[in-house]
Motif scaffolding. Structure first.
Motif, PDB file in Angstrom:
ATOM      1  N   GLN A 304     -22.490  52.357   4.436  1.00  0.00           N
ATOM      2  CA  GLN A 304     -21.646  53.137   5.348  1.00  0.00           C
ATOM      3  C   GLN A 304     -22.554  53.966   6.244  1.00  0.00           C
ATOM      4  O   GLN A 304     -23.417  54.700   5.767  1.00  0.00           O
ATOM      5  N   VAL A 305     -22.359  53.819   7.537  1.00  0.00           N
ATOM      6  CA  VAL A 305     -23.210  54.522   8.500  1.00  0.00           C
ATOM      7  C   VAL A 305     -22.328  55.278   9.494  1.00  0.00           C
ATOM      8  O   VAL A 305     -21.127  55.050   9.599  1.00  0.00           O
ATOM      9  N   MET A 306     -22.976  56.131  10.213  1.00  0.00           N
ATOM     10  CA  MET A 306     -22.279  56.938  11.213  1.00  0.00           C
ATOM     11  C   MET A 306     -23.080  56.882  12.508  1.00  0.00           C
ATOM     12  O   MET A 306     -24.315  56.950  12.501  1.00  0.00           O
ATOM     13  N   PHE A 307     -22.387  56.754  13.617  1.00  0.00           N
ATOM     14  CA  PHE A 307     -23.058  56.818  14.914  1.00  0.00           C
ATOM     15  C   PHE A 307     -23.402  58.274  15.212  1.00  0.00           C
ATOM     16  O   PHE A 307     -22.611  59.187  14.939  1.00  0.00           O
ATOM     17  N   ILE A 308     -24.563  58.491  15.763  1.00  0.00           N
ATOM     18  CA  ILE A 308     -24.998  59.851  16.077  1.00  0.00           C
ATOM     19  C   ILE A 308     -25.134  60.060  17.585  1.00  0.00           C
ATOM     20  O   ILE A 308     -25.760  61.012  18.038  1.00  0.00           O
ATOM     21  N   LYS A 309     -24.519  59.150  18.350  1.00  0.00           N
ATOM     22  CA  LYS A 309     -24.444  59.286  19.809  1.00  0.00           C
ATOM     23  C   LYS A 309     -23.116  58.722  20.280  1.00  0.00           C
ATOM     24  O   LYS A 309     -22.551  57.828  19.644  1.00  0.00           O
ATOM     25  N   ASN A 310     -22.626  59.231  21.408  1.00  0.00           N
ATOM     26  CA  ASN A 310     -21.491  58.583  22.064  1.00  0.00           C
ATOM     27  C   ASN A 310     -21.987  57.302  22.725  1.00  0.00           C
ATOM     28  O   ASN A 310     -23.181  57.161  23.021  1.00  0.00           O
ATOM     29  N   ASP A 311     -21.088  56.365  22.958  1.00  0.00           N
ATOM     30  CA  ASP A 311     -21.445  55.091  23.578  1.00  0.00           C
ATOM     31  C   ASP A 311     -22.047  55.347  24.962  1.00  0.00           C
ATOM     32  O   ASP A 311     -21.365  55.849  25.867  1.00  0.00           O
ATOM     33  N   PRO A 312     -23.333  55.031  25.166  1.00  0.00           N
ATOM     34  CA  PRO A 312     -23.971  55.317  26.462  1.00  0.00           C
ATOM     35  C   PRO A 312     -23.464  54.433  27.596  1.00  0.00           C
ATOM     36  O   PRO A 312     -23.688  54.733  28.768  1.00  0.00           O
ATOM     37  N   THR A 313     -22.766  53.330  27.261  1.00  0.00           N
ATOM     38  CA  THR A 313     -22.273  52.421  28.309  1.00  0.00           C
ATOM     39  C   THR A 313     -21.009  52.959  28.976  1.00  0.00           C
ATOM     40  O   THR A 313     -20.597  52.466  30.024  1.00  0.00           O
ATOM     41  N   GLY A 321     -20.199  60.439  15.454  1.00  0.00           N
ATOM     42  CA  GLY A 321     -19.464  60.704  14.223  1.00  0.00           C
ATOM     43  C   GLY A 321     -18.597  59.539  13.769  1.00  0.00           C
ATOM     44  O   GLY A 321     -18.019  59.584  12.683  1.00  0.00           O
ATOM     45  N   LYS A 322     -18.518  58.492  14.575  1.00  0.00           N
ATOM     46  CA  LYS A 322     -17.714  57.318  14.221  1.00  0.00           C
ATOM     47  C   LYS A 322     -18.330  56.613  13.014  1.00  0.00           C
ATOM     48  O   LYS A 322     -19.528  56.320  12.983  1.00  0.00           O
ATOM     49  N   THR A 394     -17.014  64.112  14.877  1.00  0.00           N
ATOM     50  CA  THR A 394     -15.583  63.927  14.620  1.00  0.00           C
ATOM     51  C   THR A 394     -15.391  62.847  13.569  1.00  0.00           C
ATOM     52  O   THR A 394     -15.951  61.752  13.697  1.00  0.00           O
ATOM     53  N   PHE A 395     -14.601  63.143  12.508  1.00  0.00           N
ATOM     54  CA  PHE A 395     -14.372  62.179  11.435  1.00  0.00           C
ATOM     55  C   PHE A 395     -12.875  61.933  11.239  1.00  0.00           C
ATOM     56  O   PHE A 395     -12.049  62.815  11.454  1.00  0.00           O
TER      57      PHE A 395
END
Length: 763
Positions: A304-313, A321-322, A394-395
């Motif tokens: 289980q992982v979490m993104f630590i950036k918003n989608d740069p695209t 936090g996704k 955000t979770f």
């Protein structure tokens, strides 16, 4: 008066207008998820003010696309005492810094110094962690570098953050030192803000949560108004010893790093299969303490992982936090799947940038420069995370284990990470101590209700700012003082210094500026009257008309003096041992260019106010576009002295001038001398009262002789003055040594300096 401010403005719009139209400090706050970060990014791209972003920690600075407070202001870590405390009151083990000790070790190069001199807006992000003593240290450095004793040296400050989140860290031994100066460690209790408290603006619309029951609970936690119903509501989500399945996509929020690390490590070990390791790459300057992701990221399929950036695209495929689950691992790629989607996503590596601020050599604008990069997959193991590191995330589902919350605000931060109560599991009952907010924060929050209506304030403050900008733009006092001191820096014999051969050029430049300043001073008095009458459309129109005429008069003359400096620079480039002199000339030309820019910007602000609009960054870029000067600057750095480096030259120049006992900025010392002289006191009496040498006092008075504010005969008998003026005319020089040798030792250097000032005033 034609400045128009709409009556009904949203908080974000009000904040933007306070920044663009006034000089007031602002505290911009808001509950978690109200868009503070979005506001910051939009503001920086639009404001016409020269702006720098700082944050208390390295990671916060990287996230805000700024730099750390300590690096920009060259502040040491540790306790800052705004005043000196006698050593006998302190224990030998207590280490602290004072204004004097910081200034003593303050060695700024030309670029960093220029950034602080040109700075108009300082943005401090994550201000909940900012200590009061650190803010006073920032104030002290800005006053010192800018030679301006106003708060923050005249710089406007925007504080951004949520004080109901994590507080500043202060050790008990540090508070023992600070308690005699500060009411609390929070930034709002800094001494610099006592007389200039910030405008309190709160963003109110919540974008993260939509559940009204949850929103009310969070509000009550923020405001120290937790009810019995709130406590009962929280207890309903309590599940003792809850152990989720690894596939349930829960993340655990805990208070300590070791707990989070152990949960992640143990959960990863439970998964079958081999681990894959992904090493980050980093270039140039990127401190390990500011690494935004793991240096070596260990992953397994099923982790289980979490993104630590918003989608740069910008496609919003994921956000900071996704939560996702690893589905495939290759040597150079990672694939994940989200719980709410059948589709799989191939994750690309992301490059974080460590920026530093620099000054564009041609435009003199503050710009961002990439100091280093860090490249890694924007992922981290996400079975657990600390509350501290969860700020901004955000979770959808979280297990909150913070029964031992050790700081007020931790429970609020943890709960506010969730979109709704549906995803909440509490594995420990929350203590009253953890729920309670800091009373200092609660008290400060009340100032929002106590302040005057913001729409009323902004109307008043906007014209005050416009008036101040106009008066600053047409005040040539600082420029005049700078050139005056430059002329008196030619103290060596021509045979010993190439610089000395250009004395006559410097004298001519000064004479031209003195004449120009006389006209500027007259216009300043006119400006005061025009501003006072600008409350009507007719009065405002007259102010605009006269300002436009003054701009057309002063601008070409300032540009002509800049051209004269550039012409001399081209000559000096061909001479030997003149690097430091070149640095002096470049710095002086910058003063003329900045004066020219101030005039044009102030006029543009006036025009915009009359048209009911605000200046933008694009307006300023267009306004300051100057191809001719850009080419002149390019010529300075090409040909001739190919190894010329302004920073190196400036550092050598300043090291020679550096005082042995640095002092904080004080009121203009020459003005104090003038005031005492006008009271009827003699130079000797003034020297005794001010505890200064007679030569220093006479130097101050010579300054005002050159400006026609004092007669030379008030200081030196007329016969002796005539004799010295005759010598200056005969020898065709104002070099003190040559004149003293001609006149004899019965004439002091101080008297000769007065005569030179008279000569300059009459030339």
């Amino acid at each position: 008066m034609m400045i128009q401010v709409p009556e009904a403005l949203q908080p974000a719009e009000l904040a933007a207008k306070f920044i663009n139209l006034t000089s007031r400090h602002i505290f911009l706050t808001g509950k978690a998820g109200t868009g503070k970060t979005t506001f910051l990014r939009n503001l920086v791209s639009l404001t016409h003010k020269k702006t720098v972003i700082v944050a208390p920690t390295g990671i916060a600075a990287i996230n805000a696309a700024g730099v750390t407070i300590h690096s920009l202001f060259q502040l040491p870590f540790g306790t800052f005492l705004p005043k000196v405390v006698p050593d006998q009151q302190l224990g030998a083990y207590q280490h602290y810094h004072t204004p004097k000790s910081i200034i003593k070790h303050l060695h700024m190069n030309a670029t960093k110094r220029r950034i602080l001199l040109d700075l108009e807006l300082l943005i401090i992000d994550e201000v909940s962690m900012l200590r009061a003593d650190l803010l006073d240290a920032i104030d002290m450095v800005l006053r010192y570098v800018r030679k301006n004793n106003s708060g923050f040296g005249g710089v406007q400050v925007l504080f951004i953050g949520d004080l109901h989140q994590l507080p500043p860290v202060v050790k008990n031994t540090e508070w023992e030192l600070l308690a005699s100066f500060y009411k609390s460690a929070f930034f709002f209790d800094a001494l610099v803000l006592e007389k200039e408290p910030p405008i309190y603006i709160e963003l109110e619309k919540i974008y993260r949560q939509a559940d009204e029951v949850f929103i009310q609970l969070l509000n009550n936690l923020r405001n120290n108004q937790v009810t019995a119903a709130d406590v009962a509501l929280l207890k309903s989500y309590y599940k003792q010893n809850y152990q989720p399945d690894l596939k349930d996509n829960y993340i655990t929020l805990t208070t300590h790093n070791n707990k989070a690390d152990a949960l992640n490590k143990n959960s990863l070990a439970e998964l079958e299969g081999k681990s894959s390791f992904y090493k980050a790459t980093f270039t140039d300057e990127f401190s390990e303490s500011a690494f935004p992701a793991e240096r070596v990221l260990e992953l397994k399929v099923g982790a289980q992982v979490m993104f630590i950036k918003n989608d740069p695209t910008g496609e919003q495929r994921f956000f900071n936090g996704k939560i996702a689950v690893i589905t495939k691992l290759e040597s150079d790629s990672v694939e994940v799947k989200f719980e709410d989607s059948r589709h799989r996503l191939s994750v690309e590596k992301y490059t974080w940038k460590n920026v530093r601020y620099t000054v564009n050599k041609t435009t003199n604008e503050i710009e961002e420069e990439i100091a280093g990069t860090f490249t890694q997959f924007p992922l981290k193991l996400a079975w657990a995370i600390t509350v501290h590191k969860s700020q901004g995330l955000t979770f959808d589902k979280a297990i909150i284990d913070i029964g031992d919350a050790f700081a007020p605000g931790q429970i609020y931060v943890a709960l506010s990470r969730l979109r709704s109560l549906d995803g909440l599991v509490l594995t420990s009952l929350i203590s009253d101590r953890g729920i309670r907010q800091d009373q200092n924060v609660t008290y400060f929050a009340k100032t929002k209700q106590q302040q005057e209506d913001l729409a009323v304030q902004i109307k008043r403050e906007s014209f005050a700012f416009l008036r101040h900008s106009l008066l600053q733009a047409f005040s040539f006092a600082a420029l005049d003082n700078y050139v005056f001191e430059h002329v008196f820096s030619y103290t060596k014999d021509e045979k010993r210094s190439a610089k000395q051969t250009h004395l006559s050029w410097a004298v001519k430049l000064q004479q031209t500026l003195i004449a120009l300043r006389a006209h500027a001073d007259k216009f300043l008095k006119q400006l005061e009257r025009l501003c006072a009458g600008a409350t009507t459309d007719e009065g405002f129109g007259l102010l605009l008309e006269r300002t436009e005429a003054a701009t057309q008069y002063f601008t070409p003359q300032l540009m002509a003096m800049s051209d004269s400096i550039f012409e001399l620079i081209e000559k000096v480039k061909t001479e030997k041992q003149t690097k430091e002199y070149l640095a002096e000339l470049l710095e002086m030309e910058l003063m003329f260019d900045e004066q020219h820019k101030k005039i044009n910007k102030a006029k543009a602000m006036l025009v915009a106010a009359g048209e009911g609009r605000e200046l933008t960054k694009e307006d300023i870029i267009a306004l300051h576009r100057n191809p001719k000067r850009n080419e002149q600057i390019r010529q300075v750095y090409s040909g001739g002295k190919e190894d010329f480096n302004i920073d190196d030259a400036y550092t050598k120049l300043k090291s020679k001038k550096k005082n042995k006992t640095p002092a904080l900025p004080k009121p203009d010392t020459k003005e104090l001398t003038l005031g005492l002289f006008k009271e009827g006191k003699s130079p000797e009496e003034i020297a005794k009262e001010r505890k200064m040498s007679l030569g220093t006092i006479e130097g101050h008075l010579a300054h005002f002789v050159a400006k026609h504010e004092i007669k030379g005969s008030d200081l030196v008998p007329q016969k002796r003055l005539d004799r010295m003026l005759e010598a200056i005319t005969t020898l065709k020089t104002i070099r003190l040594n040559d004149l003293r040798e001609h006149l004899g030792k019965s004439y002091s250097f101080s008297e000769i300096k007065i005569a030179v000032a008279v000569y300059l005033a009459e030339s």
